[in-house]
Scaffold this motif. Structure first.
Motif, PDB file in Angstrom:
ATOM      1  N   ILE A  51      32.233 -25.215  -8.002  1.00 39.45           N
ATOM      2  CA  ILE A  51      31.884 -23.948  -8.665  1.00 39.45           C
ATOM      3  C   ILE A  51      32.169 -24.046 -10.151  1.00 39.45           C
ATOM      4  CG2 ILE A  51      32.553 -21.514  -8.905  1.00 39.45           C
ATOM      5  CD1 ILE A  51      32.993 -21.508  -5.846  1.00 39.45           C
ATOM      6  N   ALA A  52      33.344 -24.579 -10.500  1.00 44.09           N
ATOM      7  CA  ALA A  52      33.717 -24.697 -11.914  1.00 44.09           C
ATOM      8  C   ALA A  52      32.721 -25.574 -12.671  1.00 44.09           C
ATOM      9  CB  ALA A  52      35.124 -25.267 -12.037  1.00 44.09           C
ATOM     10  N   GLY A  53      32.310 -26.688 -12.070  1.00 39.57           N
ATOM     11  CA  GLY A  53      31.354 -27.566 -12.729  1.00 39.57           C
ATOM     12  C   GLY A  53      29.996 -26.920 -12.912  1.00 39.57           C
ATOM     13  N   SER A  54      29.509 -26.249 -11.863  1.00 43.17           N
ATOM     14  CA  SER A  54      28.203 -25.589 -11.947  1.00 43.17           C
ATOM     15  C   SER A  54      28.235 -24.437 -12.937  1.00 43.17           C
ATOM     16  CB  SER A  54      27.780 -25.081 -10.565  1.00 43.17           C
ATOM     17  OG  SER A  54      27.578 -26.155  -9.666  1.00 43.17           O
ATOM     18  N   ALA A  55      29.347 -23.693 -12.951  1.00 43.11           N
ATOM     19  CA  ALA A  55      29.475 -22.578 -13.889  1.00 43.11           C
ATOM     20  C   ALA A  55      29.486 -23.075 -15.322  1.00 43.11           C
ATOM     21  CB  ALA A  55      30.749 -21.788 -13.592  1.00 43.11           C
ATOM     22  N   ALA A  56      30.202 -24.155 -15.582  1.00 41.25           N
ATOM     23  CA  ALA A  56      30.272 -24.706 -16.936  1.00 41.25           C
ATOM     24  C   ALA A  56      28.896 -25.134 -17.427  1.00 41.25           C
ATOM     25  CB  ALA A  56      31.245 -25.881 -16.972  1.00 41.25           C
ATOM     26  N   ARG A  57      28.131 -25.741 -16.530  1.00 40.69           N
ATOM     27  CA  ARG A  57      26.779 -26.175 -16.924  1.00 40.69           C
ATOM     28  C   ARG A  57      25.878 -24.983 -17.230  1.00 40.69           C
ATOM     29  NH1 ARG A  57      28.197 -30.168 -13.206  1.00 40.69           N
ATOM     30  NH2 ARG A  57      27.413 -29.008 -11.417  1.00 40.69           N
ATOM     31  N   ALA A  58      26.178 -23.834 -16.640  1.00 40.87           N
ATOM     32  CA  ALA A  58      25.400 -22.618 -16.899  1.00 40.87           C
ATOM     33  C   ALA A  58      25.966 -21.825 -18.068  1.00 40.87           C
ATOM     34  CB  ALA A  58      25.366 -21.750 -15.644  1.00 40.87           C
ATOM     35  N   GLY A  59      27.036 -22.349 -18.684  1.00 39.56           N
ATOM     36  CA  GLY A  59      27.627 -21.663 -19.824  1.00 39.56           C
ATOM     37  C   GLY A  59      28.630 -20.592 -19.460  1.00 39.56           C
ATOM     38  N   TYR A  60      29.203 -20.671 -18.260  1.00 36.67           N
ATOM     39  CA  TYR A  60      30.181 -19.685 -17.809  1.00 36.67           C
ATOM     40  C   TYR A  60      31.548 -20.337 -17.626  1.00 36.67           C
ATOM     41  CZ  TYR A  60      26.790 -15.972 -16.858  1.00 36.67           C
ATOM     42  OH  TYR A  60      25.850 -14.981 -16.988  1.00 36.67           O
ATOM     43  N   ALA A  61      32.584 -19.574 -17.932  1.00 34.79           N
ATOM     44  CA  ALA A  61      33.950 -19.988 -17.646  1.00 34.79           C
ATOM     45  C   ALA A  61      34.342 -19.472 -16.264  1.00 34.79           C
ATOM     46  CB  ALA A  61      34.918 -19.439 -18.692  1.00 34.79           C
ATOM     47  N   VAL A 111      27.304 -26.602  -2.316  1.00 34.95           N
ATOM     48  CA  VAL A 111      27.872 -25.279  -2.030  1.00 34.95           C
ATOM     49  C   VAL A 111      28.234 -24.579  -3.333  1.00 34.95           C
ATOM     50  CG1 VAL A 111      29.825 -24.048  -1.022  1.00 34.95           C
ATOM     51  CG2 VAL A 111      28.722 -25.877   0.272  1.00 34.95           C
ATOM     52  N   GLY A 112      28.938 -25.302  -4.222  1.00 31.13           N
ATOM     53  CA  GLY A 112      29.318 -24.719  -5.501  1.00 31.13           C
ATOM     54  C   GLY A 112      28.122 -24.326  -6.343  1.00 31.13           C
ATOM     55  N   ALA A 113      27.121 -25.201  -6.388  1.00 33.39           N
ATOM     56  CA  ALA A 113      25.920 -24.925  -7.178  1.00 33.39           C
ATOM     57  C   ALA A 113      25.187 -23.701  -6.641  1.00 33.39           C
ATOM     58  CB  ALA A 113      25.003 -26.143  -7.180  1.00 33.39           C
ATOM     59  N   TRP A 114      25.092 -23.585  -5.317  1.00 34.70           N
ATOM     60  CA  TRP A 114      24.394 -22.443  -4.724  1.00 34.70           C
ATOM     61  C   TRP A 114      25.166 -21.148  -4.945  1.00 34.70           C
ATOM     62  CZ3 TRP A 114      21.921 -24.050   0.632  1.00 34.70           C
ATOM     63  CH2 TRP A 114      20.906 -24.985   0.374  1.00 34.70           C
ATOM     64  N   CYS A 115      26.506 -21.221  -4.959  1.00 37.08           N
ATOM     65  CA  CYS A 115      27.308 -20.023  -5.251  1.00 37.08           C
ATOM     66  C   CYS A 115      27.004 -19.511  -6.653  1.00 37.08           C
ATOM     67  CB  CYS A 115      28.801 -20.350  -5.158  1.00 37.08           C
ATOM     68  SG  CYS A 115      29.437 -20.457  -3.486  1.00 37.08           S
ATOM     69  N   VAL A 116      27.021 -20.408  -7.623  1.00 39.17           N
ATOM     70  CA  VAL A 116      26.762 -20.013  -9.006  1.00 39.17           C
ATOM     71  C   VAL A 116      25.327 -19.517  -9.152  1.00 39.17           C
ATOM     72  CG1 VAL A 116      26.658 -20.820 -11.396  1.00 39.17           C
ATOM     73  CG2 VAL A 116      28.540 -21.526  -9.911  1.00 39.17           C
ATOM     74  N   ASP A 117      24.399 -20.161  -8.478  1.00 37.82           N
ATOM     75  CA  ASP A 117      23.003 -19.717  -8.522  1.00 37.82           C
ATOM     76  C   ASP A 117      22.878 -18.286  -7.997  1.00 37.82           C
ATOM     77  OD1 ASP A 117      19.980 -20.210  -8.606  1.00 37.82           O
ATOM     78  OD2 ASP A 117      20.269 -19.765  -6.478  1.00 37.82           O
ATOM     79  N   ALA A 118      23.565 -17.988  -6.884  1.00 37.10           N
ATOM     80  CA  ALA A 118      23.510 -16.630  -6.328  1.00 37.10           C
ATOM     81  C   ALA A 118      24.111 -15.625  -7.296  1.00 37.10           C
ATOM     82  CB  ALA A 118      24.248 -16.589  -4.987  1.00 37.10           C
ATOM     83  N   VAL A 119      25.220 -16.010  -7.943  1.00 39.27           N
ATOM     84  CA  VAL A 119      25.849 -15.130  -8.931  1.00 39.27           C
ATOM     85  C   VAL A 119      24.884 -14.830 -10.077  1.00 39.27           C
ATOM     86  CG1 VAL A 119      27.583 -15.086 -10.770  1.00 39.27           C
ATOM     87  CG2 VAL A 119      28.251 -15.688  -8.444  1.00 39.27           C
ATOM     88  N   LEU A 120      24.269 -15.871 -10.617  1.00 36.98           N
ATOM     89  CA  LEU A 120      23.365 -15.690 -11.760  1.00 36.98           C
ATOM     90  C   LEU A 120      22.156 -14.844 -11.388  1.00 36.98           C
ATOM     91  CD1 LEU A 120      23.459 -19.264 -13.352  1.00 36.98           C
ATOM     92  CD2 LEU A 120      24.808 -17.234 -13.945  1.00 36.98           C
ATOM     93  N   ARG A 121      21.658 -15.015 -10.166  1.00 41.54           N
ATOM     94  CA  ARG A 121      20.525 -14.200  -9.725  1.00 41.54           C
ATOM     95  C   ARG A 121      20.935 -12.735  -9.595  1.00 41.54           C
ATOM     96  NH1 ARG A 121      19.266 -17.182  -4.472  1.00 41.54           N
ATOM     97  NH2 ARG A 121      17.904 -15.405  -4.056  1.00 41.54           N
ATOM     98  N   GLU A 122      22.137 -12.490  -9.068  1.00 42.01           N
ATOM     99  CA  GLU A 122      22.621 -11.108  -8.978  1.00 42.01           C
ATOM    100  C   GLU A 122      22.791 -10.493 -10.363  1.00 42.01           C
ATOM    101  OE1 GLU A 122      24.936  -9.834  -5.163  1.00 42.01           O
ATOM    102  OE2 GLU A 122      26.219 -11.128  -6.388  1.00 42.01           O
TER     103      GLU A 122
END
Length: 332
Positions: free
Chosen positions: A78-88, A289-300
């Protein structure tokens, strides 16, 4: 900002535009502003900017501790996927799923200003805590049965367990014993259900379920019992850590793997390939799993309605801990 504007010879509005990355600012002007910022040690106030924009570019994560392989690897992904999307990522670990603990975690994340929350926690624990989550908070849940309440991302627990049992039956074993995880665990329950269903589909005897707590120590205790069972030639263990304990117990009792008994784990931890013998196990794709979690967050956060459960497929990794039944199996 006024000091920077004075040093650079521009307006405060221009300093603000440079701070926000406005591409319309002339490069020579941008350079003057950046140089002035550096000279004066100016840093934009990210909290103030976030309040102005209405977003904080931060995701909160609440998890039940950091001792389990699944939680740690999911958090890392999750941390890695979030960082790539510009999120802490702001982490709140809990030592118990009480109402006060979970409510306190949401209150703290609200104070720390996050845009959404990922719960690495089984929702029935929230039910036990009688907690009502804040309605304005965007929530995504990992590894749970929360369909209908929140978007869920999970490994396909049933698929992985079914593949493990099917592998052992295809090798020629009459049945498969199972060392399950804790009764309160959603993942353990799904794996145990799939184990039993796979055996019943083939009309095989369903041995009694053994229980552990995910640790090698509990695996060792269960392994000592399994070593004394005359009719066991194959064991499916609900995670690799317990499988490690089972392998040690078999070694201590003189039970050979895979000659006398085949063993399959679940998780495919990095050390699994270095067990003696190397462990056949079910691989969980925690990165996805982490990437899909961040994707769901960004879509929401983008205003999309996200519902249901996304299941990440598993893969059976065959190594040296499984084989066709040996002489022990043929004598039964």
């Amino acid at each position: 900002m006024a000091d920077v504007a004075l040093r650079a010879g521009v307006s405060s509005q221009t300093v603000s535009r440079v701070s926000n990355g406005d591409a319309a600012v002339v490069e020579t002007t941008r350079r003057k502003v950046l140089d002035a910022m550096k000279e004066l040690g100016y840093r934009p106030n990210s909290a103030a900017r976030a309040l102005k924009r209405g977003d904080f570019r931060a995701i909160g994560v609440i998890t039940m501790g950091l001792t389990s392989t699944g939680n740690v690897r999911t958090l890392d992904a999750i941390a890695g996927s979030a960082a790539r999307a510009g999120y802490a990522v702001t982490l709140i670990p809990l030592d118990a799923p009480t109402q006060d603990n979970v409510k306190g975690a949401f209150t703290r994340l609200d104070e720390l200003a996050v845009d959404a929350v990922v719960l690495i926690m089984e929702v029935h624990l929230l039910d036990a805590a009688a907690l009502t989550l804040p309605p304005h908070v965007k929530v995504v849940v990992v590894d749970s049965d929360a369909t209908g309440r929140f978007p869920v991302v999970d490994t396909d627990q049933r698929q992985g367990a079914h593949a493990a049992v099917r592998h052992l039956l295809d090798l020629g074993h009459d049945t498969v014993w199972h060392l399950a995880g804790p009764e309160e665990s959603f993942a353990a329950g799904r794996r145990a259900e799939a184990w039993e269903a796979a055996l019943r589909e083939e009309g095989r005897t369903v041995p009694p379920v053994l229980r552990g707590d995910w640790t090698p120590e509990s695996g060792y205790e269960a392994g000592l019992r399994l070593a004394g069972e005359a009719d066991r030639t194959a064991v499916f263990v609900a995670n690799d850590q317990m499988a490690l304990g089972v392998l040690r117990a078999f070694h201590d009792r003189g039970v050979r793997v895979p000659e006398d008994v085949s063993v399959v784990g679940f998780d495919d931890i990095p050390e699994a390939a270095s067990f003696i013998p190397p462990l056949t196990t079910v691989h969980q794709d925690f990165a996805r799993v982490g990437a899909w979690c961040v994707d769901a967050v960004l879509r929401e956060l983008a205003g999309e309605t996200v519902t249901g459960t996304r299941l990440v497929p598993t893969t059976l990794v065959e190594r040296s801990s499984t084989a066709a039944p040996g002489a022990h199996g043929r004598e039964r």
